[in-house]
Design a protein around this motif. Structure first.
Motif, PDB file in Angstrom:
ATOM      1  N   PRO A  39       0.816  -1.223   0.000  1.00 24.09           N
ATOM      2  CA  PRO A  39       0.000   0.000   0.000  1.00 24.09           C
ATOM      3  C   PRO A  39       0.847   1.270   0.000  1.00 24.09           C
ATOM      4  O   PRO A  39       1.866   1.346   0.681  1.00 24.09           O
ATOM      5  N   GLU A  40       0.405   2.257  -0.762  1.00 22.03           N
ATOM      6  CA  GLU A  40       1.109   3.541  -0.797  1.00 22.03           C
ATOM      7  C   GLU A  40       0.787   4.384   0.425  1.00 22.03           C
ATOM      8  O   GLU A  40       1.583   5.217   0.839  1.00 22.03           O
ATOM      9  N   HIS A  41      -0.400   4.156   0.995  1.00 21.39           N
ATOM     10  CA  HIS A  41      -0.821   4.901   2.183  1.00 21.39           C
ATOM     11  C   HIS A  41      -1.496   3.943   3.162  1.00 21.39           C
ATOM     12  O   HIS A  41      -2.140   2.972   2.750  1.00 21.39           O
ATOM     13  N   ALA A  54      -2.113  -0.744  14.949  1.00 19.73           N
ATOM     14  CA  ALA A  54      -2.467  -1.471  13.732  1.00 19.73           C
ATOM     15  C   ALA A  54      -2.151  -0.590  12.537  1.00 19.73           C
ATOM     16  O   ALA A  54      -2.179   0.641  12.637  1.00 19.73           O
ATOM     17  N   VAL A  55      -1.819  -1.218  11.430  1.00 19.86           N
ATOM     18  CA  VAL A  55      -1.679  -0.505  10.161  1.00 19.86           C
ATOM     19  C   VAL A  55      -2.689  -1.106   9.196  1.00 19.86           C
ATOM     20  O   VAL A  55      -2.871  -2.326   9.145  1.00 19.86           O
ATOM     21  N   GLN A  56      -3.354  -0.210   8.465  1.00 15.19           N
ATOM     22  CA  GLN A  56      -4.399  -0.633   7.534  1.00 15.19           C
ATOM     23  C   GLN A  56      -4.302   0.213   6.273  1.00 15.19           C
ATOM     24  O   GLN A  56      -4.257   1.446   6.358  1.00 15.19           O
ATOM     25  N   PRO A  57      -4.229  -0.424   5.116  1.00 13.44           N
ATOM     26  CA  PRO A  57      -4.171   0.335   3.862  1.00 13.44           C
ATOM     27  C   PRO A  57      -5.372   1.259   3.703  1.00 13.44           C
ATOM     28  O   PRO A  57      -6.470   0.948   4.182  1.00 13.44           O
ATOM     29  N   LEU A 111      -4.891  -9.585   9.986  1.00 14.84           N
ATOM     30  CA  LEU A 111      -6.337  -9.766  10.024  1.00 14.84           C
ATOM     31  C   LEU A 111      -6.834  -9.638   8.583  1.00 14.84           C
ATOM     32  O   LEU A 111      -7.023  -8.525   8.088  1.00 14.84           O
ATOM     33  N   LYS A 112      -7.011 -10.765   7.922  1.00 15.73           N
ATOM     34  CA  LYS A 112      -7.365 -10.750   6.501  1.00 15.73           C
ATOM     35  C   LYS A 112      -8.679 -10.025   6.248  1.00 15.73           C
ATOM     36  O   LYS A 112      -8.793  -9.258   5.302  1.00 15.73           O
ATOM     37  N   GLU A 113      -9.674 -10.257   7.108  1.00 17.32           N
ATOM     38  CA  GLU A 113     -10.991  -9.651   6.900  1.00 17.32           C
ATOM     39  C   GLU A 113     -10.917  -8.128   6.972  1.00 17.32           C
ATOM     40  O   GLU A 113     -11.639  -7.433   6.278  1.00 17.32           O
ATOM     41  N   GLU A 114     -10.072  -7.615   7.847  1.00 12.33           N
ATOM     42  CA  GLU A 114      -9.927  -6.168   8.038  1.00 12.33           C
ATOM     43  C   GLU A 114      -8.839  -5.583   7.130  1.00 12.33           C
ATOM     44  O   GLU A 114      -8.670  -4.377   7.091  1.00 12.33           O
ATOM     45  N   GLN A 115      -8.097  -6.445   6.479  1.00 15.76           N
ATOM     46  CA  GLN A 115      -6.915  -6.065   5.713  1.00 15.76           C
ATOM     47  C   GLN A 115      -6.045  -5.132   6.557  1.00 15.76           C
ATOM     48  O   GLN A 115      -5.769  -3.979   6.204  1.00 15.76           O
ATOM     49  N   ALA A 116      -5.621  -5.659   7.701  1.00 13.14           N
ATOM     50  CA  ALA A 116      -4.807  -4.887   8.643  1.00 13.14           C
ATOM     51  C   ALA A 116      -3.859  -5.836   9.372  1.00 13.14           C
ATOM     52  O   ALA A 116      -4.072  -7.048   9.393  1.00 13.14           O
ATOM     53  N   ILE A 117      -2.822  -5.258   9.946  1.00 19.68           N
ATOM     54  CA  ILE A 117      -1.917  -6.018  10.802  1.00 19.68           C
ATOM     55  C   ILE A 117      -1.901  -5.332  12.154  1.00 19.68           C
ATOM     56  O   ILE A 117      -1.727  -4.107  12.245  1.00 19.68           O
ATOM     57  N   ILE A 118      -2.084  -6.139  13.210  1.00 17.70           N
ATOM     58  CA  ILE A 118      -2.089  -5.630  14.585  1.00 17.70           C
ATOM     59  C   ILE A 118      -0.792  -6.031  15.275  1.00 17.70           C
ATOM     60  O   ILE A 118      -0.322  -7.158  15.131  1.00 17.70           O
TER      61      ILE A 118
END
Length: 128
Positions: A39-41, A54-57, A111-118
């Motif tokens: 992701p760019e952002h 957490a980081v989330q695109p 977290l695939k459903e949220e497209q995020a990493i905690i």
């Protein structure tokens, strides 16, 4: 129909996503970038109560979007470093860490459903 139709090849190059926090900055490894789809952002989300980040695109237009992976970068290094003093002070104060004395590594969970990493900061390990 092949017996392997629903199978996908495992990518051994990704590895475990983690972030390291030192006095020089917060660095996300290549696995974080790859698992989030380059992701760019992203949004950096902080849960002060549970001491997790957490980081989330997201899109560039999303409020509080932070630049993340630069596809145009000339370097072959596949990592992202944020070195904003306010960010480091926020994490340091949240965790009562002294980053001038020690850095930390925190493994992440996708977290695939949220497209995020905690990243659970309470499970940080000291960097030697």
């Amino acid at each position: 129909m092949s017996l392997l139709e629903n199978f996908k090849a495992f990518n051994f190059n990704e590895g475990v996503p983690y972030v390291s926090v030192t006095s020089n900055g917060m660095t996300f490894n290549k696995s974080v970038i790859m698992k989030l789809g380059y992701p760019e952002h992203v949004l950096l989300l902080i849960d002060e109560e549970t001491k997790r980040i957490a980081v989330q695109p997201c899109t560039q237009e999303t409020p509080n979007a932070a630049p993340f992976y630069n596809k145009e970068k000339k370097s072959n290094a596949l990592s992202v470093r944020w070195n904003g003093r306010d960010l480091l002070n926020t994490i340091q104060n949240l965790m009562n860490w002294d980053l001038s004395q020690c850095g930390y590594r925190i493994d992440g969970v996708l977290l695939k459903e949220e497209q995020a990493i905690i990243f659970d900061l309470t499970h940080a390990s000291e960097l030697k």
